[in-house]
Motif scaffolding. Sequence first.
Motif, PDB file in Angstrom:
ATOM      1  N   LEU A  91     -59.882 -31.947  24.727  1.00 39.32           N
ATOM      2  CA  LEU A  91     -61.327 -31.184  25.887  1.00 39.32           C
ATOM      3  C   LEU A  91     -62.013 -31.195  25.887  1.00 39.32           C
ATOM      4  O   LEU A  91     -63.165 -31.905  26.271  1.00 39.32           O
ATOM      5  CB  LEU A  91     -60.056 -31.359  27.003  1.00 39.32           C
ATOM      6  N   GLN A  92     -61.678 -29.962  25.246  1.00 37.60           N
ATOM      7  CA  GLN A  92     -63.650 -29.023  25.172  1.00 37.60           C
ATOM      8  C   GLN A  92     -64.007 -29.126  24.124  1.00 37.60           C
ATOM      9  O   GLN A  92     -64.854 -28.973  23.905  1.00 37.60           O
ATOM     10  CB  GLN A  92     -62.975 -27.216  25.095  1.00 37.60           C
ATOM     11  N   LYS A  93     -63.766 -29.751  23.251  1.00 42.21           N
ATOM     12  CA  LYS A  93     -64.401 -30.138  22.078  1.00 42.21           C
ATOM     13  C   LYS A  93     -65.179 -30.480  22.324  1.00 42.21           C
ATOM     14  O   LYS A  93     -67.047 -30.529  21.240  1.00 42.21           O
ATOM     15  CB  LYS A  93     -63.190 -30.927  21.105  1.00 42.21           C
ATOM     16  N   SER A  94     -65.416 -32.018  23.011  1.00 39.98           N
ATOM     17  CA  SER A  94     -66.319 -32.649  22.827  1.00 39.98           C
ATOM     18  C   SER A  94     -66.687 -33.864  24.085  1.00 39.98           C
ATOM     19  O   SER A  94     -65.009 -33.995  24.166  1.00 39.98           O
ATOM     20  CB  SER A  94     -66.970 -33.645  21.864  1.00 39.98           C
ATOM     21  N   PHE A  95     -66.800 -35.018  24.065  1.00 39.25           N
ATOM     22  CA  PHE A  95     -66.994 -35.763  25.628  1.00 39.25           C
ATOM     23  C   PHE A  95     -65.983 -36.702  24.950  1.00 39.25           C
ATOM     24  O   PHE A  95     -65.317 -37.645  25.612  1.00 39.25           O
ATOM     25  CB  PHE A  95     -68.644 -36.914  25.862  1.00 39.25           C
ATOM     26  N   SER A  96     -66.402 -37.267  23.136  1.00 34.10           N
ATOM     27  CA  SER A  96     -65.584 -38.516  23.307  1.00 34.10           C
ATOM     28  C   SER A  96     -64.209 -38.451  22.573  1.00 34.10           C
ATOM     29  O   SER A  96     -62.884 -38.819  22.676  1.00 34.10           O
ATOM     30  CB  SER A  96     -66.059 -39.147  21.315  1.00 34.10           C
ATOM     31  N   SER A  97     -64.054 -36.948  22.729  1.00 34.57           N
ATOM     32  CA  SER A  97     -62.577 -36.445  22.037  1.00 34.57           C
ATOM     33  C   SER A  97     -61.525 -36.469  23.807  1.00 34.57           C
ATOM     34  O   SER A  97     -60.310 -36.586  23.558  1.00 34.57           O
ATOM     35  CB  SER A  97     -62.608 -34.901  22.027  1.00 34.57           C
ATOM     36  N   ALA A  98     -62.995 -36.007  24.406  1.00 39.21           N
ATOM     37  CA  ALA A  98     -62.050 -36.028  25.926  1.00 39.21           C
ATOM     38  C   ALA A  98     -61.267 -37.741  26.060  1.00 39.21           C
ATOM     39  O   ALA A  98     -60.399 -37.841  26.896  1.00 39.21           O
ATOM     40  CB  ALA A  98     -63.310 -35.476  26.872  1.00 39.21           C
ATOM     41  N   ALA A  99     -63.102 -38.967  26.016  1.00 41.41           N
ATOM     42  CA  ALA A  99     -61.654 -40.021  25.654  1.00 41.41           C
ATOM     43  C   ALA A  99     -60.831 -40.587  25.029  1.00 41.41           C
ATOM     44  O   ALA A  99     -60.380 -40.718  25.846  1.00 41.41           O
ATOM     45  CB  ALA A  99     -63.362 -40.966  25.634  1.00 41.41           C
ATOM     46  N   ASP A 100     -60.688 -39.765  23.764  1.00 43.20           N
ATOM     47  CA  ASP A 100     -59.627 -40.178  23.272  1.00 43.20           C
ATOM     48  C   ASP A 100     -58.612 -39.593  23.826  1.00 43.20           C
ATOM     49  O   ASP A 100     -57.469 -40.573  24.102  1.00 43.20           O
ATOM     50  CB  ASP A 100     -59.894 -40.007  21.974  1.00 43.20           C
ATOM     51  N   THR A 101     -58.487 -38.967  24.395  1.00 46.81           N
ATOM     52  CA  THR A 101     -57.546 -37.871  25.256  1.00 46.81           C
ATOM     53  C   THR A 101     -57.149 -38.546  25.753  1.00 46.81           C
ATOM     54  O   THR A 101     -55.835 -38.614  27.136  1.00 46.81           O
ATOM     55  CB  THR A 101     -57.987 -36.292  26.117  1.00 46.81           C
ATOM     56  N   ALA A 102     -57.786 -39.256  27.193  1.00 48.52           N
ATOM     57  CA  ALA A 102     -57.901 -39.948  28.636  1.00 48.52           C
ATOM     58  C   ALA A 102     -56.780 -41.153  27.986  1.00 48.52           C
ATOM     59  O   ALA A 102     -55.855 -41.701  28.421  1.00 48.52           O
ATOM     60  CB  ALA A 102     -58.877 -40.481  29.104  1.00 48.52           C
ATOM     61  N   GLN A 103     -57.175 -41.472  27.070  1.00 47.10           N
ATOM     62  CA  GLN A 103     -56.370 -43.488  26.216  1.00 47.10           C
ATOM     63  C   GLN A 103     -55.072 -42.966  26.533  1.00 47.10           C
ATOM     64  O   GLN A 103     -54.377 -43.164  26.226  1.00 47.10           O
ATOM     65  CB  GLN A 103     -57.319 -43.449  25.375  1.00 47.10           C
TER      66      GLN A 103
END
Length: 126
Positions: free
Chosen positions: A54-66
């Motif tokens: 989650l802390q890595k990047s916004f796109s990583s957080a978006a992937d985690t959200a999926q």
Amino acid sequence: MASGTADLQRDLGGAIMQSLLGALLTAGYARSFAAQIQQSPDAQQVSQATEAELQKSFSSAADTAQRYPEYATQIVQAAREAFLAGDRWAYSAAALAIVIGIVLVALAYPRHAEEDRLLASYQLRS
């Protein structure tokens, strides 16, 4: 030669500032996201690996959200807030760099009259 030197200074300065501001944006993002996770009532359920993702990047957080649709809204909202926090760090640093640059130019560079005097002295030597 002077043009090449000016280009190098501009490009090098731009690259350095871009790197510094990007690092500040990333650090602000990660710090804000970590704080939001710690303040969350579900903080105990977040694994270290997920927190790092989650802390890595916004796109990583978006992937985690999926992957976690039940928390998708909270994850995306936290990522937005964290990005804006990092954004504020970077903009603040950029504004500070501009102010420092203005002060340096105002204090270190010769005034117009002094510049004219220096140019006249150079012409006398040649």
